[in-house]
Design a protein around this motif. Structure first.
Motif, PDB file in Angstrom:
ATOM      1  N   ILE A  20      12.420  75.779  44.025  1.00 39.19           N
ATOM      2  CA  ILE A  20      12.334  77.229  44.174  1.00 39.19           C
ATOM      3  C   ILE A  20      13.735  77.807  44.077  1.00 39.19           C
ATOM      4  O   ILE A  20      14.626  77.441  44.854  1.00 39.19           O
ATOM      5  N   LEU A  44      10.404  77.445  40.054  1.00 36.28           N
ATOM      6  CA  LEU A  44       9.770  78.709  40.427  1.00 36.28           C
ATOM      7  C   LEU A  44      10.853  79.696  40.845  1.00 36.28           C
ATOM      8  O   LEU A  44      11.588  79.465  41.808  1.00 36.28           O
ATOM      9  N   GLY A 103       2.086  83.427  40.167  1.00 39.18           N
ATOM     10  CA  GLY A 103       3.162  82.481  39.946  1.00 39.18           C
ATOM     11  C   GLY A 103       3.041  81.248  40.815  1.00 39.18           C
ATOM     12  O   GLY A 103       3.284  80.123  40.362  1.00 39.18           O
ATOM     13  N   SER A 104       2.654  81.443  42.073  1.00 36.84           N
ATOM     14  CA  SER A 104       2.489  80.305  42.978  1.00 36.84           C
ATOM     15  C   SER A 104       1.374  79.388  42.501  1.00 36.84           C
ATOM     16  O   SER A 104       1.511  78.150  42.508  1.00 36.84           O
ATOM     17  N   LEU A 131       6.410  83.317  49.644  1.00 37.51           N
ATOM     18  CA  LEU A 131       5.657  83.301  48.403  1.00 37.51           C
ATOM     19  C   LEU A 131       4.229  83.793  48.665  1.00 37.51           C
ATOM     20  O   LEU A 131       3.712  83.676  49.772  1.00 37.51           O
ATOM     21  N   GLU A 137      11.964  83.335  42.260  1.00 36.78           N
ATOM     22  CA  GLU A 137      11.511  84.477  43.061  1.00 36.78           C
ATOM     23  C   GLU A 137      12.735  85.256  43.533  1.00 36.78           C
ATOM     24  O   GLU A 137      13.638  84.691  44.152  1.00 36.78           O
ATOM     25  N   ARG A 151      15.947  81.175  44.289  1.00 33.02           N
ATOM     26  CA  ARG A 151      15.937  82.550  44.791  1.00 33.02           C
ATOM     27  C   ARG A 151      16.974  83.369  44.028  1.00 33.02           C
ATOM     28  O   ARG A 151      18.164  83.089  44.060  1.00 33.02           O
ATOM     29  N   THR A 162       3.682  78.901  50.805  1.00 32.15           N
ATOM     30  CA  THR A 162       5.116  78.609  50.728  1.00 32.15           C
ATOM     31  C   THR A 162       5.396  77.158  51.111  1.00 32.15           C
ATOM     32  O   THR A 162       6.134  76.442  50.428  1.00 32.15           O
ATOM     33  N   GLY A 216       7.035  84.782  42.312  1.00 34.30           N
ATOM     34  CA  GLY A 216       6.423  83.947  43.343  1.00 34.30           C
ATOM     35  C   GLY A 216       5.284  84.629  44.069  1.00 34.30           C
ATOM     36  O   GLY A 216       5.067  84.380  45.255  1.00 34.30           O
TER      37      GLY A 216
END
Length: 486
Positions: free
Chosen positions: A117, A29, A13-14, A46, A31, A119, A106, A9
């Motif tokens: 997203i 995504l 990546g973002s 991010l 991260e 985590r 973000t 992220g």
């Protein structure tokens, strides 16, 4: 529609996730922060900026990175949109409030209906059910994933002290002093016998050069870099000089097998060699000149070398922990891993250097992956554009070395030396007066950037309106990002 997975992220990546989602494709995504921290990051946001808060020059007419900014704006970049919304005064540079910038990126991704997203740390290669994956984990890729990438690529090492030698713009080398010749006129595989540019030093200048190297101000290692080995045993040139004043004369600066055509009766005391670094022949690297000297010191000291008095450096030397793959060998033209095409790579791990360059490669990886998901063939950007020049550097712009030497492919910032030459270089003003010196260089840069934007617009079908890319994500439209320490 199956989602495209993006691992990492950061900026690349973002940006990749944003480009994919804006083409109607769901994105997952991944991260690992804040569940697993790195040595450099401080938050779980991010696109966190871990070093400088500057995206460097925003001059699109005369600076390659400024041109890249403008191209990204026209292609609907989230990074450039968030940067414009959080800009702080920095003269001609684009600098941002680092927290505001990361919060904006973000928020935009949290609010996008096609972005999820996740985590958590990815510790192995993605499962086969993930049929389209972009790996954008940057220079601080976690050790388990690094090991997995190393295994699938067959590379012996990915994390190492990356000894980078300076790279010089060919046009700035004074060939009334320097000359082309290979040592002993040896052509080597693919060579001609005149494959190096040679810059001679007499004894007095060599001694002064050694003194300057030994006294030069150096960059210190970070604490977390100290356990990383040197790559291929490449030592900084100033460390070699510390081992004895004659060490360089018997190493990278040895004068044997060379004859100065400008002064045939005089044997050089030492010679600095520069080797062609890209297929275009516009960039030459200083052989054996990896260094930990600070950038200003490098410019001052290396311009002591005859022939390099007015050298323009496309990249200065450095020595730091890095993680990147041998992209020209391992990736195809659309950033897919040849050994496992469902994997793409983006960002610094591909061998680009800098915030904006990483985001730009993320932008391209996202567009390529989205095109494939829609059943279309990815369309490569024109080589004349900043995006095309950077992509060409990563996927095949470097030459193989013509002799036994360190690995040639190294991380690079965007610079005009990566662009194809102009068919006709401007040499006169509109009133017919001939251009000289800096004015001629400025005119050439304007011609390069004008060509780049024209060709990019044709490729992108007009691209996204520049003004739309400058509009900030609405902070009211998104929930607040997670809290983070100041």
């Amino acid at each position: 529609m199956q989602p495209i997975h993006v691992i990492g992220g950061g900026l690349a990546g973002s940006e990749a996730a944003w480009q994919i989602a804006n083409r109607g494709i769901p994105v997952m995504l991944h991260e690992m922060r804040p569940n697993r921290a790195t040595e450099a990051h401080k938050t779980g946001l991010l696109a966190e900026l871990v070093c400088s808060n500057s995206f460097r020059s925003d001059d699109r007419e005369h600076n390659a990175v400024g041109l890249l900014h403008e191209e990204m704006r026209r292609l609907g970049s989230l990074v450039m949109r968030a940067g414009a919304a959080n800009q702080v005064p920095a003269g001609g540079a684009l600098a941002v409030d680092r927290d505001g910038f990361s919060q904006a990126v973000t928020q935009a991704l949290i609010c996008h209906p096609l972005v999820d997203i996740a985590r958590g740390e990815i510790t192995a290669l993605p499962p086969a059910s993930w049929d389209s994956v972009i790996i954008a984990t940057g220079p601080l890729t976690s050790p388990p994933l690094t090991a997995a990438i190393r295994a699938v690529t067959g590379e012996e090492e990915l994390a190492f002290f990356d000894a980078i030698a300076p790279i010089v713009d060919r046009e700035s080398i004074d060939m009334s002093v320097a000359w082309f010749q290979s040592r002993y006129d040896n052509s080597g595989p693919g060579g001609t016998g005149a494959d190096y540019i040679n810059c001679p030093l007499d004894r007095r200048l060599y001694e002064a050069f050694i003194d300057a190297l030994l006294a030069g101000d150096r960059v210190s290692f970070h604490e977390w870099e100290t356990s990383t080995p040197y790559f291929d045993g490449c030592l900084p040139i100033e460390v070699m000089a510390e081992r004895g004043r004659e060490t360089l004369r018997f190493g990278p600066m040895k004068p044997v097998g060379l004859t100065d055509p400008h002064r045939q009766a005089v044997k050089p005391h030492a010679v600095v060699q520069l080797r062609q670094d890209n297929r275009l022949g516009t960039l030459f690297n200083m052989v054996g000149f990896q260094t930990k000297l600070r950038h200003a010191e490098q410019v001052r000291i290396f311009r002591m070398i005859p022939g390099l008095q007015h050298a323009e450096f496309a990249r200065l030397g450095g020595l730091h922990r890095n993680t990147f793959i041998n992209s020209p060998k391992l990736l195809d033209g659309t950033l897919r891993l040849k050994a496992m095409p469902r994997l793409r790579f983006a960002g610094q791990i591909t061998g680009c250097e800098g915030y904006v360059e990483s985001a730009a490669i993320g932008l391209l990886a996202g567009r390529f992956a989205a095109a494939e998901r829609h059943g279309e063939a990815p369309d490569l950007p024109p080589l004349s554009s900043a995006h095309g020049a950077l992509l060409a550097h990563i996927t095949g712009g470097h030459m193989a070395v013509i002799d036994a030497g360190p690995r040639s492919f190294q991380p690079m910032n965007i610079n005009f030396g990566l662009f194809p030459p102009l068919e006709t270089s401007p040499d006169r003003r509109r009133d017919g007066e001939r251009l000289h010196g800096a004015a001629k260089g400025m005119a050439k840069r304007r011609a390069l950037t004008s060509r780049a934007l024209h060709d990019l617009n044709a490729w992108a079908g007009g691209g996204a309106p520049a003004e739309a890319a400058r509009t900030a994500p609405s902070p009211e439209a998104a929930p607040s990002p997670e809290p983070h320490p100041q």
